[in-house]
Scaffold this motif. Structure first.
Motif, PDB file in Angstrom:
ATOM      1  N   LEU A  66       0.828  -1.194   0.000  1.00  0.00           N
ATOM      2  CA  LEU A  66       0.000   0.000   0.000  1.00  0.00           C
ATOM      3  C   LEU A  66       0.867   1.251   0.000  1.00  0.00           C
ATOM      4  N   PRO A  67       0.348   2.368  -0.502  1.00  0.00           N
ATOM      5  CA  PRO A  67       1.120   3.615  -0.445  1.00  0.00           C
ATOM      6  C   PRO A  67       1.311   4.054   1.006  1.00  0.00           C
ATOM      7  N   HIS A  68       2.438   4.676   1.268  1.00  0.00           N
ATOM      8  CA  HIS A  68       2.718   5.149   2.619  1.00  0.00           C
ATOM      9  C   HIS A  68       3.653   6.344   2.537  1.00  0.00           C
ATOM     10  N   ASP A  69       3.496   7.250   3.462  1.00  0.00           N
ATOM     11  CA  ASP A  69       4.308   8.460   3.525  1.00  0.00           C
ATOM     12  C   ASP A  69       5.298   8.288   4.671  1.00  0.00           C
ATOM     13  N   VAL A  70       6.588   8.173   4.340  1.00  0.00           N
ATOM     14  CA  VAL A  70       7.576   7.946   5.397  1.00  0.00           C
ATOM     15  C   VAL A  70       7.645   9.131   6.352  1.00  0.00           C
ATOM     16  N   LYS A  71       7.267  10.318   5.888  1.00  0.00           N
ATOM     17  CA  LYS A  71       7.286  11.493   6.776  1.00  0.00           C
ATOM     18  C   LYS A  71       6.192  11.415   7.823  1.00  0.00           C
ATOM     19  N   ALA A  72       5.151  10.619   7.548  1.00  0.00           N
ATOM     20  CA  ALA A  72       4.046  10.482   8.507  1.00  0.00           C
ATOM     21  C   ALA A  72       4.242   9.297   9.442  1.00  0.00           C
ATOM     22  N   ARG A  73       5.387   8.661   9.360  1.00  0.00           N
ATOM     23  CA  ARG A  73       5.664   7.493  10.202  1.00  0.00           C
ATOM     24  C   ARG A  73       5.585   7.863  11.677  1.00  0.00           C
ATOM     25  N   ARG A  74       4.864   7.031  12.449  1.00  0.00           N
ATOM     26  CA  ARG A  74       4.658   7.309  13.869  1.00  0.00           C
ATOM     27  C   ARG A  74       4.910   6.031  14.670  1.00  0.00           C
ATOM     28  N   PRO A  75       6.091   5.886  15.258  1.00  0.00           N
ATOM     29  CA  PRO A  75       6.394   4.656  15.997  1.00  0.00           C
ATOM     30  C   PRO A  75       5.449   4.436  17.170  1.00  0.00           C
ATOM     31  N   ARG A  76       5.110   3.163  17.386  1.00  0.00           N
ATOM     32  CA  ARG A  76       4.304   2.755  18.542  1.00  0.00           C
ATOM     33  C   ARG A  76       5.058   1.767  19.426  1.00  0.00           C
ATOM     34  N   TYR A  77       6.125   1.197  18.891  1.00  0.00           N
ATOM     35  CA  TYR A  77       6.949   0.258  19.645  1.00  0.00           C
ATOM     36  C   TYR A  77       8.403   0.700  19.542  1.00  0.00           C
ATOM     37  N   TRP A  78       9.119   0.593  20.641  1.00  0.00           N
ATOM     38  CA  TRP A  78      10.526   0.976  20.698  1.00  0.00           C
ATOM     39  C   TRP A  78      11.328  -0.248  21.118  1.00  0.00           C
ATOM     40  N   THR A  79      12.408  -0.506  20.406  1.00  0.00           N
ATOM     41  CA  THR A  79      13.074  -1.798  20.525  1.00  0.00           C
ATOM     42  C   THR A  79      14.511  -1.666  21.020  1.00  0.00           C
ATOM     43  N   LEU A  80      14.918  -2.692  21.717  1.00  0.00           N
ATOM     44  CA  LEU A  80      16.285  -2.853  22.203  1.00  0.00           C
ATOM     45  C   LEU A  80      16.733  -4.240  21.763  1.00  0.00           C
ATOM     46  N   ASN A  81      17.698  -4.289  20.839  1.00  0.00           N
ATOM     47  CA  ASN A  81      18.095  -5.551  20.197  1.00  0.00           C
ATOM     48  C   ASN A  81      16.900  -6.267  19.581  1.00  0.00           C
ATOM     49  N   GLY A  82      16.016  -5.471  18.975  1.00  0.00           N
ATOM     50  CA  GLY A  82      14.863  -6.040  18.271  1.00  0.00           C
ATOM     51  C   GLY A  82      13.725  -6.464  19.161  1.00  0.00           C
ATOM     52  N   ARG A  83      13.861  -6.308  20.472  1.00  0.00           N
ATOM     53  CA  ARG A  83      12.814  -6.716  21.413  1.00  0.00           C
ATOM     54  C   ARG A  83      12.240  -5.503  22.139  1.00  0.00           C
ATOM     55  N   CYS A  84      11.013  -5.659  22.607  1.00  0.00           N
ATOM     56  CA  CYS A  84      10.379  -4.686  23.489  1.00  0.00           C
ATOM     57  C   CYS A  84      10.326  -5.286  24.897  1.00  0.00           C
ATOM     58  N   ALA A  85      10.537  -4.447  25.902  1.00  0.00           N
ATOM     59  CA  ALA A  85      10.408  -4.919  27.284  1.00  0.00           C
ATOM     60  C   ALA A  85       8.972  -5.397  27.520  1.00  0.00           C
ATOM     61  N   PRO A  86       8.808  -6.439  28.337  1.00  0.00           N
ATOM     62  CA  PRO A  86       9.816  -7.117  29.151  1.00  0.00           C
ATOM     63  C   PRO A  86      10.574  -8.249  28.446  1.00  0.00           C
ATOM     64  N   ASP A  87      10.334  -8.466  27.137  1.00  0.00           N
ATOM     65  CA  ASP A  87      11.064  -9.522  26.435  1.00  0.00           C
ATOM     66  C   ASP A  87      12.567  -9.254  26.408  1.00  0.00           C
ATOM     67  N   THR A  88      12.967  -7.995  26.613  1.00  0.00           N
ATOM     68  CA  THR A  88      14.389  -7.661  26.636  1.00  0.00           C
ATOM     69  C   THR A  88      15.137  -8.417  27.734  1.00  0.00           C
ATOM     70  N   LEU A  89      14.423  -8.848  28.776  1.00  0.00           N
ATOM     71  CA  LEU A  89      15.064  -9.515  29.909  1.00  0.00           C
ATOM     72  C   LEU A  89      15.261 -11.004  29.680  1.00  0.00           C
ATOM     73  N   ALA A  90      14.651 -11.552  28.647  1.00  0.00           N
ATOM     74  CA  ALA A  90      14.807 -12.981  28.358  1.00  0.00           C
ATOM     75  C   ALA A  90      16.212 -13.247  27.826  1.00  0.00           C
ATOM     76  N   PRO A  91      16.749 -14.447  28.058  1.00  0.00           N
ATOM     77  CA  PRO A  91      18.103 -14.761  27.569  1.00  0.00           C
ATOM     78  C   PRO A  91      18.179 -14.763  26.051  1.00  0.00           C
ATOM     79  N   ASP A  92      19.398 -14.869  25.541  1.00  0.00           N
ATOM     80  CA  ASP A  92      19.607 -15.008  24.107  1.00  0.00           C
ATOM     81  C   ASP A  92      18.941 -16.283  23.598  1.00  0.00           C
ATOM     82  N   ARG A  93      18.402 -16.185  22.399  1.00  0.00           N
ATOM     83  CA  ARG A  93      17.937 -17.350  21.626  1.00  0.00           C
ATOM     84  C   ARG A  93      16.918 -18.209  22.374  1.00  0.00           C
ATOM     85  N   VAL A  94      15.945 -17.553  22.991  1.00  0.00           N
ATOM     86  CA  VAL A  94      14.883 -18.320  23.641  1.00  0.00           C
ATOM     87  C   VAL A  94      13.881 -18.780  22.574  1.00  0.00           C
ATOM     88  N   PRO A  95      13.264 -19.954  22.751  1.00  0.00           N
ATOM     89  CA  PRO A  95      12.384 -20.499  21.711  1.00  0.00           C
ATOM     90  C   PRO A  95      11.200 -19.607  21.367  1.00  0.00           C
TER      91      PRO A  95
END
Length: 388
Positions: A183-212
Motif C-alpha cells: 500500500l502507499p505510505h508516507d515515510v514522513k508520517a511514520r509514527r512509531p508505537r513500539y521501541w526496541t532494544l536488540n529487536g525486542r520490546c520490554a519485558p522480552d528484553t530480559l529474556a536470555p539469548d535465543r529463547v524459543p
C-alpha cells in the motif's frame, strides 16, 4: 580473511502485547526468516572481511558499512570501489545493490576497533526502519578474551571485564503493514508505537539469548556483572529517532563515539554522563561501574525499603527484588508477589529517558527498558558478557 554470508529476507517479530509485526531483515542462513537485528559481526582489527549478500526481497537491497573505509564490490571485471548508483538523473542507492534473487559481494578491511552499524544503502528511509540493519564489533588487534579485554587496545584506558551490545530502534505498525500489503505510505508520517532494544520490546528484553518463544529476535539485553567490575556498554542507534539512555546506579563514562576514541595523544577526553543519547546512525562506547557499598544485615545502616508500588512490575505482581536491601541476601516478600531474583542479586534499571519510549503502544512497562544485574562477588560465570 573472514567471510560472512547474509540473506535479505522478511519475517515476523513478536511484541509482548501479543501482536506480531512484519519486518524485513538480514538472516545468517538461507531459507530462514529475517532476524531483528541482523547477525552481529564480531571481528578483529586488521581482518579482511568479505560479505556475500543474497537478496530474497522483491526490490533491490544493498549494504552500507558506516565507519569502514575503502569498501569494495565484486564486479564483472573484479574488485572495484563501491560507489552510489544513479538512474534517470536521480540517486537510487548509496551502494551497489543486489536485484531480487541476486547475490552481491562486498569487501573491506576492519582498520579501526570500535562499534559500528551495517544497514541497507538502498531506499534507507524505508528499508532501514523495516529492519535491514545490524552491528559490527571490531576488537583491537591485541584483544585477548582471557588476558586483555580492551575496547581500543592496551594503554587506552578502555579495559573492561564484560561487554554488551545494545541496538536501539523503533517500529510503526501501520508503516510495516503498508509495506507488507504493498500500500502507499508516507515515510514522513511514520509514527512509531513500539521501541526496541536488540529487536525486542520490554519485558522480552530480559529474556536470555535465543529463547524459543522469540525465534527471530535472538539477542537479549540483560546486563550481568559483579561489584567493582568494568562493563563495556556498546550503544548503536539503528532507528530514525534519538534515544537518550540512562542507567540507574551510576553514571557511565563515554570513551568513544562512532568508533573514534575520545583521546588526544596522552590526554584522556572521556567524560561521565547521567544520560547518553544514541542518535540515529550513531554508536557510543562507554564504561559502567557499580561500586555500591556491600553492607550486610550484621552491619546495618539506615535503609528505606521500597514500597510495594515501586518493587512490583506488571499486573501479575512479579518482581526482581530479593526482598532484602543487602546484596547477597534474601528477605520476605509480600504475599502474592513472584520474585524472579535468582541468587540474591541487585537489579538496576536501564531505560530511555524519553518516557514514551518505555511503552508498547502506550502500555507500560515496555519498549526500551532492561536491567543491569549485579551479582554477589564470585557467583557469575566467566562466559557472561562475552560477545561470541
Amino acid at each position: 580473511m573472514r567471510t560472512v554470508d547474509l540473506w535479505a529476507t522478511d519475517g515476523f517479530v513478536s511484541i509482548p502485547d501479543g501482536n506480531s509485526l512484519y519486518v524485513w531483515g538480514f538472516a545468517g542462513a538461507p531459507d530462514v526468516p529475517a532476524q531483528l537485528p541482523g547477525p552481529t559481526l564480531v571481528i578483529d582489527q586488521g581482518d579482511e572481511v568479505v560479505v556475500n549478500l543474497t537478496n530474497r526481497l522483491a526490490e533491490p537491497v544493498s549494504l552500507r558499512f558506516p565507519g569502514q573505509e575503502e569498501v569494495m564490490v565484486l564486479g564483472d571485471g573484479g574488485w572495484e570501489p563501491a560507489r552510489p548508483q544513479d538512474a534517470g538523473g536521480r540517486r537510487v542507492s548509496f551502494m551497489p545493490a543486489a536485484l531480487p534473487g541476486q547475490t552481491i559481494t562486498y569487501r573491506f578491511v576492519a582498520a579501526r576497533p570500535g562499534t559500528y552499524l551495517y544497514e541497507s544503502g538502498t531506499d534507507p528511509h524505508r528499508q532501514v526502519p523495516m529492519g535491514l540493519y545490524g552491528a559490527i564489533v571490531v576488537h583491537p588487534a591485541d584483544y585477548d578474551p582471557a588476558t586483555n579485554r580492551t575496547a581500543y587496545g592496551a594503554g587506552t584506558g578502555t579495559e573492561y571485564d564484560r561487554e554488551y551490545l545494545m541496538i536501539f530502534g523503533e517500529m510503526d505498525p501501520e508503516f510495516h503493514r503498508a509495506v507488507r500489503l504493498g500500500l502507499p505510505h508516507d515515510v514522513k508520517a511514520r509514527r512509531p508505537r513500539y521501541w526496541t532494544l536488540n529487536g525486542r520490546c520490554a519485558p522480552d528484553t530480559l529474556a536470555p539469548d535465543r529463547v524459543p518463544q522469540l525465534p527471530n529476535q535472538p539477542y537479549g539485553t540483560l546486563i550481568e556483572m559483579e561489584p567493582g567490575e568494568r562493563v563495556l556498554l556498546r550503544y548503536a542507534g539503528a532507528g530514525v529517532d534519538g534515544h537518550p539512555i540512562h542507567p540507574h546506579g551510576n553514571h557511565t563514562r563515554l570513551v568513544a563515539l562512532d568508533g573514534h576514541l575520545l583521546r588526544n595523544g596522552a590526554s584522556d577526553l572521556s567524560y561521565k554522563r547521567f544520560t547518553v543519547r544514541a542518535g540515529a546512525g550513531e554508536t557510543c562506547d562507554m564504561i559502567f561501574e557499580w561500586t555500591g557499598l556491600e553492607f550486610t544485615p550484621a552491619n546495618p545502616i539506615p535503609t528505606v525499603l521500597p514500597n510495594l508500588r515501586n518493587l512490583v512490575i506488571g499486573a501479575d505482581g512479579w518482581t526482581y527484588w530479593s526482598g532484602s536491601a543487602y546484596l547477597g541476601h534474601k528477605g520476605d516478600l509480600p504475599v502474592g508477589v513472584t520474585s524472579f531474583n535468582r541468587i540474591r542479586e541487585h537489579y538496576i534499571i536501564l531505560h530511555s529517558h524519553s518516557e514514551f519510549q518505555m511503552t508498547n503502544w502506550g502500555e507500560h512497562p515496555g519498549g526500551i527498558m532492561t536491567f543491569i544485574a549485579v551479582y554477589p562477588a564470585g557467583t557469575l560465570g566467566p562466559d557472561a558478557g562475552v560477545l561470541a
